[in-house]
Design a protein around this motif. Sequence first.
Motif, PDB file in Angstrom:
ATOM      1  N   HIS A  92      -1.045  -9.544  -0.878  1.00 44.82           N
ATOM      2  CA  HIS A  92      -0.931  -8.679  -2.059  1.00 44.82           C
ATOM      3  C   HIS A  92      -0.268  -9.391  -3.241  1.00 44.82           C
ATOM      4  O   HIS A  92       0.513 -10.313  -3.063  1.00 44.82           O
ATOM      5  CB  HIS A  92      -0.125  -7.432  -1.710  1.00 44.82           C
ATOM      6  N   HIS A 100      -2.538  -2.538  -5.721  1.00 41.09           N
ATOM      7  CA  HIS A 100      -1.878  -3.835  -5.937  1.00 41.09           C
ATOM      8  C   HIS A 100      -2.974  -4.857  -6.154  1.00 41.09           C
ATOM      9  O   HIS A 100      -4.146  -4.559  -5.921  1.00 41.09           O
ATOM     10  CB  HIS A 100      -0.998  -4.221  -4.741  1.00 41.09           C
ATOM     11  N   PHE A 112      -4.407  -9.051  -5.619  1.00 39.17           N
ATOM     12  CA  PHE A 112      -4.672  -9.866  -4.436  1.00 39.17           C
ATOM     13  C   PHE A 112      -4.613 -11.348  -4.734  1.00 39.17           C
ATOM     14  O   PHE A 112      -4.911 -11.782  -5.848  1.00 39.17           O
ATOM     15  CB  PHE A 112      -6.048  -9.513  -3.831  1.00 39.17           C
ATOM     16  N   HIS A 152      -8.022  -9.545   2.827  1.00 38.11           N
ATOM     17  CA  HIS A 152      -6.998 -10.103   3.724  1.00 38.11           C
ATOM     18  C   HIS A 152      -7.596 -11.159   4.651  1.00 38.11           C
ATOM     19  O   HIS A 152      -6.992 -12.184   4.889  1.00 38.11           O
ATOM     20  CB  HIS A 152      -6.391  -9.001   4.609  1.00 38.11           C
ATOM     21  N   ASP A 188      -9.618  -4.231   0.415  1.00 42.76           N
ATOM     22  CA  ASP A 188      -8.343  -4.800   0.872  1.00 42.76           C
ATOM     23  C   ASP A 188      -8.511  -5.500   2.224  1.00 42.76           C
ATOM     24  O   ASP A 188      -8.097  -6.645   2.396  1.00 42.76           O
ATOM     25  CB  ASP A 188      -7.296  -3.678   0.970  1.00 42.76           C
ATOM     26  N   THR A 197       0.830  -1.212   0.000  1.00 41.51           N
ATOM     27  CA  THR A 197       0.000   0.000   0.000  1.00 41.51           C
ATOM     28  C   THR A 197       0.866   1.265   0.000  1.00 41.51           C
ATOM     29  O   THR A 197       0.591   2.210  -0.732  1.00 41.51           O
ATOM     30  CB  THR A 197      -0.923  -0.066   1.230  1.00 41.51           C
TER      31      THR A 197
HETATM   32 ZN    ZN Z   1      -3.474  -4.918   2.092  1.00 42.32          ZN
END
Ligand code: ZN
Length: 512
Positions: free
Chosen positions: A425, A246, A248, A200, A196, A47
């Motif tokens: 990421h 980014h 994933f 995660h 994000d 990030t």
């Molecule tokens: Zn992240």
Amino acid sequence: MGKVVIIGLDGGNFDIIQKWKDKLPTLKKFIDHGSSGYLKTTIPPLTIPAWPSFYTGKNPGKYGVFDFVDRTSKNKNKIVDSTYVKSDSLWSILSKDNKKCCVINVPLTYPAKKINGLMITGLLTPKRDSFFTYPKQLSEKIKDYRLHLDVGYTKKKKKEFFNDAVKVHRARAKTSIDLVKSQYFDFFMVVFTMTDEISHHYWKDMVKKTKYEKAIFRIYREADNSIKKLMDTAGKDTNFIIMSDHGFGSLEKMVNLNLFLIDKKLLFLKKEILTNLKYNLFKLGFTPTNIYNLVCKLGLQDFFPEPRINKNVREKLLNIFLSFSDVDWNRTIAYSLGNVGQIHLNKKDIHYKKKVIKSLYNLKENNESIIDEIYEKKDLYSGKYFEYATDLCLKMKDFSYISYPVFVNSNKIIDNHPLGISGGHRLHGVFLAYGPDIKFNNVKNAEIIDITPTVLHMFNQEIPPDMDGKVLKEIFKENSDFLKNKIKYEKIDKTNLEKQKINKTLKKLRLL
Ligand SMILES: [Zn+2]
């Protein structure tokens, strides 16, 4: 001139957007009628530096931020803020040209800097203080805006965590839409970060089809709804860009790189009794991870320093175990600091570097190297701050293996994530564009540093010549002025620069 709106989807994944597009009608419009493709980000895909590389159009070597922690000072625990970014931003350049800007929740914008318009700062904003908005009074008008999640993630709080993430997303989207309604902006930007967060924590739920299987889809649908509302409010003359910092994918394992370096005699601990005691306890299995797991099993996690909430307490706890204060810096050749796979050389000679690289390729699991690639800093960075850059960056199993952000976390070199975080990421995120000037196209080779020069070109601005990114001309329609207009680069007055240099030298000489 029409408006430009950028919507950030933190951790946005192009593959899953394509897979779900029939259930995400707004994003589908971008894919079916606009320009779309992967967006390559910074290495490491973090990030930070990804967002500042986006808003400066430059590699981190030119603005000085390589990670969450400050590399330019000796203090290894100092977290960076917007004052560390030594470069103009997209909105500072537009502001200078009197363009009205509104920038919401972009990571690493706190403390808010002056802008011709409004700003609400993003990730790494500590609290709602007087630097959280520009102008300061804006903070009074956005009482319902949510800066942080209230619920910390634990395996037992999956439902509460998800519900809170949805509330945070909705609060940010509502503030964004209200501000777009309230006044005219030439440039508007908001970053939605819950994509994000949820990716995660719920990645394996999606893969393994648990009862939280739909969590990631639901947060994308929330984002899709919010983007639709923003588009309806902004009007038909607006060109939209959706981007992520980014990509994933799954997070498989955590790597204690410092422990590996200790084993390979590249990192040395002090020969003090306390350090020895700690090391032996550690080898016996008394590690922060094990203590954490024990506490979770006993059901005491609410009273335990949960990392998201009580970072200071957790750090204190970690200091009981091995830490950077136990390192013998005179003998140490290399250490790891950062949470992807960053290695810093304490001894800079080339033969040490070669030795470290050779050892790292021997980082194996089941007799197989986990290293895909070792990037050297000359491969990744250039510019004034080059000397502060991370010396080596590891790509381990396509970034599905990452290093611990703390010194060491368990007595195993390769271990599971202590909190059960299952997503991580990737290098390729998402780029989507749609609007009156945007054509249907598959975009290839787009990079995160390309967005700022592209938007500057859309505003007929001169692009600073030290920007690393390029204008993505392939997204513009044949009849669009953006395609017809020549790309303009700012001219640097060389004679003036020479004069400045001479003046500086004269000043120095006088001081001597
Ligand atoms: Zn992240």
